[in-house]
Design a protein around this motif. Sequence first.
Motif, mmCIF file in Angstrom:
data_model
loop_
_atom_site.group_PDB
_atom_site.id
_atom_site.type_symbol
_atom_site.label_atom_id
_atom_site.label_comp_id
_atom_site.label_asym_id
_atom_site.label_seq_id
_atom_site.Cartn_x
_atom_site.Cartn_y
_atom_site.Cartn_z
ATOM 1 N N ILE A 21 0.846 -1.206 0.000
ATOM 2 C CA ILE A 21 0.000 0.000 0.000
ATOM 3 C C ILE A 21 0.877 1.250 0.000
ATOM 4 N N GLU A 22 1.921 1.249 0.805
ATOM 5 C CA GLU A 22 2.835 2.402 0.861
ATOM 6 C C GLU A 22 3.583 2.603 -0.459
ATOM 7 N N TYR A 24 2.447 2.449 -3.524
ATOM 8 C CA TYR A 24 1.720 3.151 -4.589
ATOM 9 C C TYR A 24 2.265 4.569 -4.674
ATOM 10 N N GLU A 27 -1.611 8.022 -5.245
ATOM 11 C CA GLU A 27 -2.652 7.563 -4.318
ATOM 12 C C GLU A 27 -3.977 7.276 -5.026
ATOM 13 N N LEU A 30 -4.571 3.616 -6.243
ATOM 14 C CA LEU A 30 -5.040 2.624 -5.274
ATOM 15 C C LEU A 30 -6.493 2.226 -5.517
ATOM 16 N N GLY A 42 -6.946 -0.718 -3.064
ATOM 17 C CA GLY A 42 -7.473 -0.179 -1.820
ATOM 18 C C GLY A 42 -8.628 -0.999 -1.283
ATOM 19 N N LYS A 80 -3.739 6.617 1.970
ATOM 20 C CA LYS A 80 -2.793 5.523 2.207
ATOM 21 C C LYS A 80 -2.444 5.395 3.681
ATOM 22 N N THR A 84 -2.808 2.006 5.895
ATOM 23 C CA THR A 84 -1.690 1.335 6.571
ATOM 24 C C THR A 84 -1.923 1.257 8.076
ATOM 25 N N ARG A 143 -0.897 -2.887 -8.347
ATOM 26 C CA ARG A 143 0.011 -1.735 -8.225
ATOM 27 C C ARG A 143 0.934 -1.641 -9.439
#
Length: 148
Positions: A21-22, A24, A27, A30, A42, A80, A84, A143
Motif C-alpha cells: 500500500i505504501e 503506490y 494515491e 489505489l 485499496g 494511504k 496502513t 500496483r
Amino acid sequence: MITESLKSLYARDLNKLKTEIESYQNEKSLWETDKNILNSGGNLCLHLVGNLNHYVGAILGNSGYVRNRELEFSLKNIPKTELTEKVEGTLDIVIKTLNQLNGNDLEKEYPLEALGYKMTTGYFLTHLFGHLSYHLGQINYHRRLLDV
C-alpha cells in the motif's frame, strides 16, 4: 509450535501488505480498476482488514469488531496512511488473538461454518492465511499494472 508459525506468517504478509500500500506512487491509483480488474488495491486491502478483524479478532479474540463487508468493496479514496494504520491494527489483533490460542484450541471446531462446513480452528486459520496471500498477490499486480 504451529501457533508460532501462524504468527510469523501472518506478520510477514500483513507487513508486506502495508509495504504494498505504501508503495503506490499515485494515491489515486489505489482505487482504480481497469478492464477485467474488478477490485482496486485499496478495496482489496479493506477486504483483508475486514476479513481478519472479523474471523480472527471478533470470532476468536472477542475484539468487538463489527464487519460491514459491503463497505470493504464500496468505500473509495481512503488515504494511504489510514489504510496502513488499519493494516497495523489488524496485525496487532491477529497476533494478540493467536497469542491466546494453544495447540488444543487449534484442534477445536471453529465457531462458525464460514466455508459452509465444519472445520477446526487451525484449518480455518490456515485457510485465512491463504486468502491473505492470494489477495496480497493481486494487490502487488494491481500496483504494478495501474500505478503509473
